[in-house]
Motif scaffolding. Structure first.
Motif, PDB file in Angstrom:
ATOM      1  N   PRO A 179       0.814  -1.226   0.000  1.00 18.26           N
ATOM      2  CA  PRO A 179       0.000   0.000   0.000  1.00 18.26           C
ATOM      3  C   PRO A 179       0.841   1.266   0.000  1.00 18.26           C
ATOM      4  N   ASN A 180       1.975   1.232   0.689  1.00 19.68           N
ATOM      5  CA  ASN A 180       2.814   2.424   0.768  1.00 19.68           C
ATOM      6  C   ASN A 180       3.623   2.635  -0.505  1.00 19.68           C
ATOM      7  N   VAL A 181       4.056   1.556  -1.154  1.00 17.00           N
ATOM      8  CA  VAL A 181       4.735   1.696  -2.444  1.00 17.00           C
ATOM      9  C   VAL A 181       3.766   2.269  -3.471  1.00 17.00           C
ATOM     10  N   ALA A 182       2.559   1.729  -3.513  1.00 25.91           N
ATOM     11  CA  ALA A 182       1.566   2.182  -4.491  1.00 25.91           C
ATOM     12  C   ALA A 182       1.209   3.654  -4.297  1.00 25.91           C
ATOM     13  N   ALA A 183       1.378   4.147  -3.066  1.00 24.70           N
ATOM     14  CA  ALA A 183       1.030   5.541  -2.781  1.00 24.70           C
ATOM     15  C   ALA A 183       2.148   6.514  -3.128  1.00 24.70           C
ATOM     16  N   CYS A 184       3.333   6.010  -3.466  1.00 25.93           N
ATOM     17  CA  CYS A 184       4.460   6.888  -3.779  1.00 25.93           C
ATOM     18  C   CYS A 184       4.282   7.524  -5.158  1.00 25.93           C
ATOM     19  N   ASP A 185       4.768   8.748  -5.285  1.00 25.59           N
ATOM     20  CA  ASP A 185       4.714   9.441  -6.565  1.00 25.59           C
ATOM     21  C   ASP A 185       5.771   8.879  -7.513  1.00 25.59           C
ATOM     22  N   GLY A 186       5.430   8.866  -8.781  1.00 23.51           N
ATOM     23  CA  GLY A 186       6.409   8.553  -9.804  1.00 23.51           C
ATOM     24  C   GLY A 186       6.849   7.117  -9.872  1.00 23.51           C
ATOM     25  N   VAL A 187       6.000   6.181  -9.483  1.00 27.08           N
ATOM     26  CA  VAL A 187       6.374   4.774  -9.566  1.00 27.08           C
ATOM     27  C   VAL A 187       5.440   4.040 -10.520  1.00 27.08           C
ATOM     28  N   SER A 188       5.965   2.983 -11.085  1.00 23.89           N
ATOM     29  CA  SER A 188       5.190   2.089 -11.935  1.00 23.89           C
ATOM     30  C   SER A 188       5.360   0.681 -11.386  1.00 23.89           C
ATOM     31  N   LEU A 189       4.260   0.002 -11.121  1.00 25.16           N
ATOM     32  CA  LEU A 189       4.314  -1.360 -10.588  1.00 25.16           C
ATOM     33  C   LEU A 189       4.428  -2.325 -11.754  1.00 25.16           C
ATOM     34  N   ALA A 190       5.559  -3.002 -11.833  1.00 23.72           N
ATOM     35  CA  ALA A 190       5.858  -3.854 -12.984  1.00 23.72           C
ATOM     36  C   ALA A 190       5.353  -5.272 -12.776  1.00 23.72           C
ATOM     37  N   GLY A 191       6.074  -6.083 -12.005  1.00 25.88           N
ATOM     38  CA  GLY A 191       5.704  -7.490 -11.872  1.00 25.88           C
ATOM     39  C   GLY A 191       5.736  -7.962 -10.438  1.00 25.88           C
ATOM     40  N   VAL A 192       5.028  -9.045 -10.172  1.00 25.95           N
ATOM     41  CA  VAL A 192       5.015  -9.645  -8.839  1.00 25.95           C
ATOM     42  C   VAL A 192       5.154 -11.154  -8.982  1.00 25.95           C
ATOM     43  N   VAL A 193       6.020 -11.720  -8.156  1.00 23.44           N
ATOM     44  CA  VAL A 193       6.260 -13.157  -8.131  1.00 23.44           C
ATOM     45  C   VAL A 193       6.033 -13.639  -6.708  1.00 23.44           C
ATOM     46  N   THR A 194       5.189 -14.654  -6.536  1.00 20.30           N
ATOM     47  CA  THR A 194       4.976 -15.250  -5.225  1.00 20.30           C
ATOM     48  C   THR A 194       5.049 -16.762  -5.359  1.00 20.30           C
ATOM     49  N   SER A 195       4.947 -17.446  -4.234  1.00 18.61           N
ATOM     50  CA  SER A 195       5.105 -18.901  -4.233  1.00 18.61           C
ATOM     51  C   SER A 195       3.913 -19.621  -4.836  1.00 18.61           C
ATOM     52  N   THR A 196       2.753 -18.974  -4.886  1.00 19.39           N
ATOM     53  CA  THR A 196       1.572 -19.605  -5.472  1.00 19.39           C
ATOM     54  C   THR A 196       0.955 -18.683  -6.510  1.00 19.39           C
ATOM     55  N   GLY A 197       0.343 -19.288  -7.507  1.00 20.06           N
ATOM     56  CA  GLY A 197      -0.292 -18.506  -8.557  1.00 20.06           C
ATOM     57  C   GLY A 197      -1.449 -17.675  -8.061  1.00 20.06           C
ATOM     58  N   THR A 198      -2.217 -18.204  -7.104  1.00 24.03           N
ATOM     59  CA  THR A 198      -3.376 -17.457  -6.607  1.00 24.03           C
ATOM     60  C   THR A 198      -2.948 -16.191  -5.883  1.00 24.03           C
ATOM     61  N   SER A 199      -1.888 -16.275  -5.089  1.00 25.29           N
ATOM     62  CA  SER A 199      -1.457 -15.078  -4.362  1.00 25.29           C
ATOM     63  C   SER A 199      -0.872 -14.039  -5.305  1.00 25.29           C
ATOM     64  N   SER A 200      -0.094 -14.468  -6.312  1.00 23.94           N
ATOM     65  CA  SER A 200       0.477 -13.480  -7.242  1.00 23.94           C
ATOM     66  C   SER A 200      -0.624 -12.814  -8.066  1.00 23.94           C
ATOM     67  N   ARG A 201      -1.653 -13.587  -8.440  1.00 23.69           N
ATOM     68  CA  ARG A 201      -2.774 -13.000  -9.190  1.00 23.69           C
ATOM     69  C   ARG A 201      -3.543 -12.012  -8.307  1.00 23.69           C
TER      70      ARG A 201
END
Length: 748
Positions: free
Chosen positions: A416-438
């Motif tokens: 939540p705090n990263v998403a609130a920062c100015d000037g950022v673009s959220l690229a990719g996310v990798v987690t241990s399970t497909g459901t959590s990354s989705r």
């Protein structure tokens, strides 16, 4: 790949595209052909999810108490985030399947690509095209095995473990209360073992099915005179054992069991029933035994067995969960038990939501419900590109932030705090399970989700990587990201061993020679807490005396956090936080440490006292307690310097004494500094300035935790070679005379 999921928020069951699970050591990657829906367990889960918030609260009073505890400690904002994170997450369903091995991980023996296998385990043997399952939860099947029958694997092992708990002999009598799928399987195996089976249920249809297939006799469990009927069928003796496979909130099954048993008979509880039985007249006078059956058998819930693959010696534990599964599959494949009548419905994976509607609405009778997969059509694309989010006006190109790992802490405090920062673009996310990354990709607007960290590390649009995985993988991902020239934020701890620490230092220092040197940050957030900053301002510079009491609370010994290999234990995994705050306040590094732990039969070493001496003459004590009262606040810090005393209570209250009238400040919400920490780091990665933790401080905190463990081992004070961890940004704080000869300014 496709996977069946539900959301706890509304109970909607859907089939979604997710990245396939990542193959890790000790695991077997399997392409499912069939999976079995457990109508009782899964139906209950979906039913509870479809209730209102009040209904959910009534179903889960324990979780409600946890929410109230979070509210009391952290305030409404973090409580709301924690609750919504749970409600909005895609949750996997299913725990029993069969298919074909695609690939095996390292340290796995006895399996190879192309083998037919039956799989078990919630969170592993899901309703998904591809699953990754620990080797001990897989059973190799003979060539030509019927995978539709093998998919009953988990329920078969559960039923078999209940039978083993009953400890019956050839010719004895067993009553099975509850003739659903689990009861039918129990009856089949009892009959195959030469046991006389009497089945009971309130549903006349399953009573009739049991009488034809798995029971010698079957009756309505509410029929009058059952005690007399069972006595007559057993020559006046009574049943030798009763296995309860029903699921109900009523005490009727367990009290009925007491009536039907002979003296010193045994009740085995397999299903979900209350155990508050009537002591008189049966349980007491007959000296009856009550046993609980633990799922698939010995090894269940033991991470050393299930995750690390450490088997129990057969001479000491004859029947483990894996051996139970193998025994069940042998009965099926040999034809000694016939499961064919159990499957009443089959659905394609895409039609799976209709199967749950059938279970919940009960508009027709059912027993076994199988999901079928198009095994030939499953293409495990490791990366899923999401619908592009709405562009932000302040979003520049090339400043992408990606996440490796996005568990509970990351979802509540980092994302939540990263998403609130100015000037950022959220690229990719990798987690241990497909459901959590989705889930994370949808919730926060990432461009893609993946099962493989290479998709993040090789992504040209990603210049910053946040690492929030389990502790044992921190060093690996830090090294990989630094070698790719990425800025790195890693949740504490930095690493688990001195060798990992040395490797990180070497790669980091080499990376600093590059034109655009990457930053390395560890999530020591407490130094960014607003009250901690004001405490430092009030104290000023100079030697200090610090006393830090941490009411940490217990963590079970079998938790991954306590595991030295996975979590590093609480000293390395958490006490680094408190060491770092002392380093921040004193602007100095610890040079010696002495630690003593309270005697603990589990040897977790999580109730201890630590005494630190610092290079500048400061001294500090950390009292870390896992045995305190829950009602007491977690963290309490007192600092003394030059007639000034500061008291910080749980990052909500600050008192300053010694500067005239005492000054007091209280925050409405607890603030441990996560938001400001993220803001400062992101700003620094963008070249706009930001207060980033010096690399020397990071190494000093890490080395100190290693020294604490060494002090506990040797029962003596340990000197910390703090001078060797100094990085250039830290050397200016210390006199030239304190530096090693080769690093002094007058050195040749």
């Amino acid at each position: 790949m496709k996977q069946l999921t539900q959301k706890l928020k509304d109970g909607v069951v859907s089939v979604i595209e997710v990245p396939p699970p990542r193959l890790t050591p000790g695991m077997v990657l399997v392409r499912n052909h069939f999976s079995l829906i457990s109508a009782g367990t899964e139906g209950s889960t979906v039913s509870a999810a479809r209730k209102s918030l009040i209904g959910k609260a009534r179903e889960r009073p324990q979780q409600v108490r946890q929410v109230l505890e979070i509210f009391k400690q952290q305030g409404p904002t973090q409580t709301y985030r924690a609750v919504m994170k749970k409600l909005d997450t895609y949750s996997p369903l299913g725990y029993s399947s069969a298919g074909e091995v695609i690939e095996v991980g390292s340290n796995v023996r006895g399996f190879s690509a192309g083998d037919l296998v039956a799989c078990a385990g919630a969170g592993y043997a899901n309703h998904a095209e591809i699953v990754s399952v620990p080797a001990h939860l897989c059973v190799k099947l003979p060539a030509g095995a019927d995978l539709s029958l093998a998919a009953y694997n988990t329920l078969g092992a559960i039923a078999l473990q209940g039978i083993r708990q009953a400890d019956l002999r050839l010719g004895e009598t067993c009553v099975v209360i509850g003739l659903g799928l689990l009861g039918q399987l129990t009856g089949l195996m009892l009959k195959a073992s030469g046991i006389k089976v009497i089945g009971l249920d309130i549903n006349p249809r399953v009573v009739d099915i049991a009488a034809r297939h798995c029971a010698d006799l079957a009756f309505d469990s509410e029929a009058p005179g059952l005690s007399e009927i069972v006595a007559e069928l057993t020559d006046g003796i009574g049943a030798d054992a009763v296995i309860i496979t029903a699921a109900t909130h009523s005490l009727q099954p367990i009290n009925l069991a007491g009536q039907l048993l002979r003296p010193r008979g045994t009740v085995v509880v397999v299903g979900a029933v209350p155990t508050g039985f009537d002591r008189e007249p049966h349980f007491y006078r007959k000296e009856l035994s009550l046993k609980m059956s633990c799922s698939y058998g010995p090894g269940r819930y033991d991470p050393n067995y299930e995750e690390k693959g450490l088997d129990y010696p057969v001479g000491y534990v004859r029947w483990t969960e894996n051996r139970n599964m193998r025994a069940f599959q042998s009965l099926v494949h040999s034809g000694r038990i016939d499961l064919s009548y159990l499957t009443t419905h089959r659905f394609k994976l895409d039609e799976a939501p209709a199967a749950y509607d059938l279970i919940l609405n009960r508009n027709e009778e059912f027993l076994g419900i199988l999901l079928e997969y198009d095994a030939a059509g499953a293409h495990p694309e490791r990366r899923i590109d999401m619908a592009p989010p709405k562009p932000r006006r302040d979003e520049p190109a090339g400043r992408g932030i990606s996440f490796i790992g996005a568990g509970s802490y990351a979802m509540s405090h980092l994302l939540p705090n990263v998403a609130a920062c100015d000037g950022v673009s959220l690229a990719g996310v990798v987690t241990s399970t497909g459901t959590s990354s989705r889930t994370v990709a949808e919730k926060f607007g990432f461009r893609f989700c993946s099962a493989d960290e290479r998709d993040v590390l090789e992504d040209e649009a990603t210049d910053t990587v946040f690492i929030a995985t389990r502790h044992d993988s921190h060093a690996e991902f830090v090294l990989k990201a630094l070698e790719k020239g990425k800025h790195v934020f890693v949740e504490k701890p930095l690493c688990l061993t001195p060798d990992e620490r040395d490797a990180i230092r070497e790669v980091y220092e080499r990376a600093q020679l590059q034109p655009s040197a990457p930053l390395l940050m560890v999530g020591f957030n407490r130094r960014y807490a607003p009250l901690a900053v004001r405490l430092k301002e009030a104290l000023g510079a100079g030697p200090m005396c610090l006393m830090y009491r941490v009411n940490a609370g217990p963590i079970p010994p079998d938790s991954w956090i306590q595991d030295v290999e996975l979590g590093g234990g609480r000293i390395v995994g958490e006490i680094c936080h408190f060491v770092d705050l002392m380093i921040y306040l004193t602007e100095s590094s610890p040079e010696s440490v002495y630690a003593a732990a309270m005697a603990d039969p589990e040897r977790t070493e999580d109730t201890l006292a630590i005494t630190l001496s610092f290079v500048d003459g400061s001294v500090g004590t950390i009292l870390y307690c896992a045995n305190g009262a829950k009602s007491l606040a977690k963290e309490y810090l007192e600092v003394y310097r030059a007639g000034i005393t500061g008291i910080l209570r749980d990052f909500r209250e600050l008192e300053i004494h010694g500067c005239g009238r005492p000054k007091r400040e209280r925050l409405f919400n607890q603030d441990k500094g996560q938001k400001e920490m993220v803001r400062q780091f992101v700003s620094a990665t963008q070249g706009r300035g930001g207060r980033v933790i010096p690399f020397a401080d990071i190494l000093a905190s890490t080395d100190t935790t290693f020294a604490v463990k060494e002090s506990l081992r040797t029962r003596s004070a340990v000197q910390i070679d703090g001078l060797r961890v100094f990085a250039p940004e830290r050397e200016s704080r210390f006199p030239d005379s304190l530096l090693p000869a080769e690093r002094r300014s007058d050195s040749a």
